[in-house]
Write an enzyme that holds these catalytic residues in place. Structure first.
Site: not given
Ligand code: FAD
Lengths: 83, 390
Positions: B136, B162-163, B345, B370
């Site tokens: 992610g 993936i949105t 509210h 993002e």
């Molecule tokens: C509704 C929705 C739509 C989305 N749409 C798309 C899309 O269209 N295409 C796409 O490719 N992705 C999409 N995403 C994915 C989104 O970009 C990822 O969820 C996001 O980048 C975070 O990755 P992760 O969920 O794997 O969290 P992780 O990377 O596992 O992070 C978990 C936690 O750890 C923290 N963390 C991670 N690394 C560090 C660091 N080095 N230092 C400090 N803190 C850290 C993060 O900030 C977070 O709080 C979407 C997500 C959602 C929920």
């Protein structure tokens, strides 16, 4: 926000109370937060006269008070918004 | 430096505000609550509606059917859409932005001709596949692989979150073609049609918010794509994705702004009418100061977004960090504002009859999608530290 107030003035617009109060309230409150974080980063040294951040923290407080306190700015903003 | 919208931008604001008030806002609650099957139909219709007033073409060239508007104009229109229905904004943005922008910036003439007119018309829906179950924030650790065969490439891997996954006709898939070359030179972006054999879509996730914008896994199993599916050049995919995310961050900041403005509207309306102890509650300072704080945060969010958009237009090298600042601030502001608005509210904010309940759930995505708030802070800090170490 501060630049926008200056911009309004230069453009000859009538005084925009919303713009001025937003700038004053936010920057006033933010300044002391930034100064406090800076002191924190310096640790113990941040607390002594040798380093400027200690003075910055004291100086920053004035911005929440002078020229209409942060509370008065919020009062103005809320009045402009909702009444 | 200029803080006024120009006449075009003012007209865009008014047009979109009117259109969204009549056509999009009334469907927001429906979209939020509909069962999955209906969501897919409703969101397609909303995308088509916004295409009909030209929204999806605003960032695209005239040769492809777009209107080539500046980024600030796009933000101005986007704020109105997001205010009416955040889910609709997100799905449109994934199609014309996350998919459409890299095709515009890096695609071949043939790719632009093949996809962009359809995206702009709302007849083709696009998606952007970077995130994976094990990658992610650390997007460079994606595992999807592309292996060259005689005619083209064979893709294997799983994308998640993936949105538009369930409704998309086409997905931009980032995959390693050369793991040893690292992300900077070993990732390629592929434009993959959803009906390609080996391309399948998971069930839409059941989410906290943005329930009107379907999100799913995409599974690639020996998915064969032709050579001309490569977006631009082989090996450029990661850089293309990162450059796309700079626009995406301005988009995510804009959706947070729209949610914040909607929250403020709701809180204002409600606090004017609701009485307690014989007075409208907005006469109490505890309430009116919340309104003031919402206004301050919303206003600053908007200024930061305009600034980032303006810097991007001006090709300012600071634009990436300004986009991170805008995204971080606006999204954190929106979660705070939605919480304040719900608080205003009282108990009514906690039930689904009032829009603020949906806004509160929707707001949280801004801090995650993002690039999370943590990742934005890392990026901003890195850019400042570099300046002091140089
Ligand atoms: C509704 C929705 C739509 C989305 N749409 C798309 C899309 O269209 N295409 C796409 O490719 N992705 C999409 N995403 C994915 C989104 O970009 C990822 O969820 C996001 O980048 C975070 O990755 P992760 O969920 O794997 O969290 P992780 O990377 O596992 O992070 C978990 C936690 O750890 C923290 N963390 C991670 N690394 C560090 C660091 N080095 N230092 C400090 N803190 C850290 C993060 O900030 C977070 O709080 C979407 C997500 C959602 C929920």
């Amino acid at each position: 926000m501060v630049y926008r107030v200056a911009y309004d003035k230069d453009a000859g617009y009538p005084l925009n109370h919303l713009h001025t109060s937003i700038a004053k309230a936010f920057v006033g409150d933010w300044g002391i937060r930034a100064a406090s974080e800076a002191v924190q980063i310096f640790g113990g040294y941040g607390f002594i006269h040798e380093y400027p951040v200690e003075r910055m923290l004291r100086d920053a407080k004035l911005a929440q008070i002078g020229g209409g306190t942060s509370e008065v700015q919020r009062f103005i903003i809320s009045r402009l918004m909702s009444f | 430096m200029n803080y006024d919208l120009n006449d075009d931008q003012k007209a865009i604001k008014e047009n979109f505000a009117n259109f969204c008030r009549n056509e999009i806002a009334p469907r927001a609650q429906l979209l939020d609550r509909a069962p999955e099957h209906d969501v897919l139909k409703l969101i397609r219709e909303n995308i088509k509606k916004l295409a009909s007033i030209g929204y999806l073409g605003m960032g695209h060239e005239e040769s492809c059917g777009g209107t080539n508007n500046d980024l600030i104009s796009q933000v101005v229109a986007g704020e109105e859409i997001a205010k009416a229905c955040a889910s609709t904004f997100l799905s449109c943005g994934a199609s014309c932005g996350l998919f459409g922008v890299p095709v515009k910036l890096f695609g071949t003439e043939e790719q632009k001709r093949k996809y962009l007119p359809g995206i702009i018309a709302g007849d083709i829906i696009g998606s952007f596949g970077l995130t994976e179950p094990e990658a992610g924030s650390d997007a460079a650790s994606i595992r999807t692989m592309a292996v060259k065969n005689g005619k083209g490439w064979v893709l294997n891997g799983t994308k998640t979150f993936i949105t538009n996954g369930p409704i998309a006709d086409v997905c931009l898939v980032m995959a390693y073609n050369d793991k040893n070359a690292g992300p900077g030179a070993g990732v390629t972006a592929f434009v993959v049609d959803a009906h390609t054999p080996g391309f399948s879509v998971g069930k839409a996730f059941d989410k906290l918010g943005f329930r009107g914008s379907p999100t799913s896994e995409i599974i690639l199993e020996d998915c064969e794509v032709p050579q001309d599916a490569v977006l631009g050049e082989v090996g450029r995919g990661f850089i293309q994705a990162m450059q796309t995310l700079e626009y995406g961050r301005i988009g995510m900041a804009t959706v947070a702004l729209g949610i914040a403005v909607a929250c403020m509207d709701e809180a204002n309306k409600y606090s004017k009418d609701r009485k307690a102890f014989g007075k409208p509650i907005n006469r109490y300072q505890e309430i009116s100061f919340k309104i003031a704080d919402m206004m301050i945060l919303t206003d600053l969010s908007r200024l930061l977004i305009y600034r980032a958009a303006w810097a991007k237009e001006a090709k300012d090298p600071e634009s990436a960090v300004l986009a991170s600042c805008a995204k971080l601030f606006a999204s954190e502001a929106a979660t705070q504002i939605s919480s304040m608005a719900l608080q205003v509210h009282g108990g009514y904010g906690y039930i689904k009859d009032f829009p603020v309940e949906r806004l509160y759930r929707d707001a949280k995505l801004g801090e995650i999608g993002e690039g999370t708030s943590e990742i934005q802070r890392i990026l901003i800090a890195r850019s400042i530290l570099e300046r002091y170490c140089a």
